[in-house]
Design a protein around this motif. Structure first.
Motif, PDB file in Angstrom:
ATOM      1  N   ASN A 264       0.818  -1.219   0.000  1.00 45.99           N
ATOM      2  CA  ASN A 264       0.000   0.000   0.000  1.00 45.99           C
ATOM      3  C   ASN A 264       0.848   1.264   0.000  1.00 45.99           C
ATOM      4  OD1 ASN A 264      -2.286  -1.845   1.760  1.00 45.99           O
ATOM      5  ND2 ASN A 264      -2.909  -0.712  -0.048  1.00 45.99           N
TER       6      ASN A 264
ATOM      7  N   PHE B 225       2.224   1.341  -3.688  1.00 46.01           N
ATOM      8  CA  PHE B 225       1.159   1.461  -4.689  1.00 46.01           C
ATOM      9  C   PHE B 225      -0.136   1.894  -3.996  1.00 46.01           C
ATOM     10  CE2 PHE B 225       4.187  -1.623  -6.302  1.00 46.01           C
ATOM     11  CZ  PHE B 225       4.431  -1.142  -7.578  1.00 46.01           C
ATOM     12  N   PRO B 226      -0.222   3.153  -3.565  1.00 52.27           N
ATOM     13  CA  PRO B 226      -1.399   3.612  -2.821  1.00 52.27           C
ATOM     14  C   PRO B 226      -2.697   3.546  -3.627  1.00 52.27           C
ATOM     15  CG  PRO B 226       0.059   5.453  -3.335  1.00 52.27           C
ATOM     16  CD  PRO B 226       0.775   4.200  -3.738  1.00 52.27           C
ATOM     17  N   GLU B 227      -2.591   3.545  -4.948  1.00 53.24           N
ATOM     18  CA  GLU B 227      -3.780   3.479  -5.793  1.00 53.24           C
ATOM     19  C   GLU B 227      -4.345   2.054  -5.924  1.00 53.24           C
ATOM     20  OE1 GLU B 227      -0.255   2.981  -8.639  1.00 53.24           O
ATOM     21  OE2 GLU B 227      -0.623   3.861  -6.685  1.00 53.24           O
ATOM     22  N   LEU B 228      -3.621   1.071  -5.450  1.00 49.66           N
ATOM     23  CA  LEU B 228      -4.055  -0.327  -5.533  1.00 49.66           C
ATOM     24  C   LEU B 228      -5.026  -0.649  -4.406  1.00 49.66           C
ATOM     25  CD1 LEU B 228      -3.679  -3.212  -6.813  1.00 49.66           C
ATOM     26  CD2 LEU B 228      -1.904  -3.556  -5.075  1.00 49.66           C
ATOM     27  N   ASP B 229      -6.172  -1.188  -4.754  1.00 54.23           N
ATOM     28  CA  ASP B 229      -7.125  -1.694  -3.768  1.00 54.23           C
ATOM     29  C   ASP B 229      -6.795  -3.174  -3.558  1.00 54.23           C
ATOM     30  OD1 ASP B 229      -9.308  -2.827  -2.416  1.00 54.23           O
ATOM     31  OD2 ASP B 229     -10.772  -1.583  -3.463  1.00 54.23           O
TER      32      ASP B 229
ATOM     33  N   HIS C 128      -4.806  -7.983 -11.094  1.00 53.91           N
ATOM     34  CA  HIS C 128      -4.681  -6.584 -11.527  1.00 53.91           C
ATOM     35  C   HIS C 128      -3.366  -6.399 -12.278  1.00 53.91           C
ATOM     36  CE1 HIS C 128      -8.005  -5.709  -8.917  1.00 53.91           C
ATOM     37  NE2 HIS C 128      -7.779  -4.400  -8.860  1.00 53.91           N
TER      38      HIS C 128
ATOM     39  N   LEU D 205      -1.027  -3.152 -14.052  1.00 51.52           N
ATOM     40  CA  LEU D 205      -0.817  -1.727 -14.277  1.00 51.52           C
ATOM     41  C   LEU D 205       0.086  -1.580 -15.504  1.00 51.52           C
ATOM     42  CD1 LEU D 205      -1.175   1.215 -13.335  1.00 51.52           C
ATOM     43  CD2 LEU D 205       0.817   0.857 -11.832  1.00 51.52           C
TER      44      LEU D 205
ATOM     45  N   GLY E  85      -0.153   3.911 -17.265  1.00 49.26           N
ATOM     46  CA  GLY E  85      -0.892   4.206 -16.035  1.00 49.26           C
ATOM     47  C   GLY E  85      -2.296   3.630 -15.997  1.00 49.26           C
ATOM     48  N   SER E  86      -2.723   2.965 -17.065  1.00 47.19           N
ATOM     49  CA  SER E  86      -4.058   2.363 -17.080  1.00 47.19           C
ATOM     50  C   SER E  86      -4.022   0.962 -16.471  1.00 47.19           C
ATOM     51  CB  SER E  86      -4.620   2.312 -18.506  1.00 47.19           C
ATOM     52  OG  SER E  86      -3.826   1.469 -19.321  1.00 47.19           O
ATOM     53  N   TRP E  87      -5.160   0.574 -15.930  1.00 46.24           N
ATOM     54  CA  TRP E  87      -5.296  -0.726 -15.269  1.00 46.24           C
ATOM     55  C   TRP E  87      -6.041  -1.699 -16.174  1.00 46.24           C
ATOM     56  CZ3 TRP E  87      -3.190  -1.932 -10.580  1.00 46.24           C
ATOM     57  CH2 TRP E  87      -2.698  -0.879  -9.818  1.00 46.24           C
TER      58      TRP E  87
END
Length: 129
Positions: free
Chosen positions: A41, A44-48, A57, A59, A63-65
Motif C-alpha cells: 500500500n 502502490f497507494p492506488e491499488l485496492d 490486476h 498496471l 498508467g491504465s489498469w
C-alpha cells in the motif's frame, strides 16, 4: 516496465504462473508485485488490495489498469509464449472465459490443493526465484 502484475503470492498456482512468466520475460517487460507484501500500500497507494485479492490486476506503462484474463493475455503476449491465450479474448469466447476465470479466482486455494497438494504458500516454500 510495460506491465506490472499484482498477484497473490500465497496461491501456489498463481505463483507458479508468475515464475513461468518471468522465466520467459527475457526483455524484462513484466514486473511482479505480491499483494501480500507488507509495504504494497505504501508503494502502490492506488491499488485496492482487497479487490486485487479477488481478480488479477495489471498496471500498464501508460498508467491504465487491466484485470483478470486481460492481464494474463497481455503478459503472455509480452513474452511471445502461449499465443493461444489471446483466443480467450475473442468476443465470442471472452464472456465465458471471464466467468471461468472468476470461478477459478474464487476457488484458487482449493484448486491449488487439488493440483499441487499445497493450499497456500505461507510456509516459506513458495518464493519467486
Amino acid at each position: 516496465m510495460e506491465l506490472t502484475i499484482f498477484y497473490d503470492g500465497t496461491c501456489p498456482l498463481c505463483l507458479n504462473e508468475m515464475q513461468q512468466l518471468k522465466r520467459y520475460d527475457s526483455l524484462n517487460r513484466i514486473g511482479l508485485e505480491d499483494i501480500n507484501a507488507a509495504d504494497i500500500n505504501h508503494r502502490f497507494p492506488e491499488l485496492d488490495v482487497e479487490q486485487a485479492n479477488t481478480i488479477l490486476h495489471g498496471l500498464q506503462a501508460d498508467g491504465s489498469w487491466i484485470y483478470g484474463l486481460d492481464v494474463t493475455a497481455k503478459a503472455w503476449g509480452l513474452t511471445g509464449k502461449h499465443g493461444w491465450v489471446k483466443l480467450l479474448r475473442l468476443p465470442v469466447i471472452k464472456p465465458v472465459a471471464d466467468l471461468a476465470y472468476l470461478a477459478f479466482a474464487r476457488n484458487r486455494y482449493r484448486i491449488s490443493y487439488l493440483l499441487t497438494g499445497q493450499k497456500r504458500c505461507d510456509n516459506g516454500n513458495c518464493k519467486i526465484k
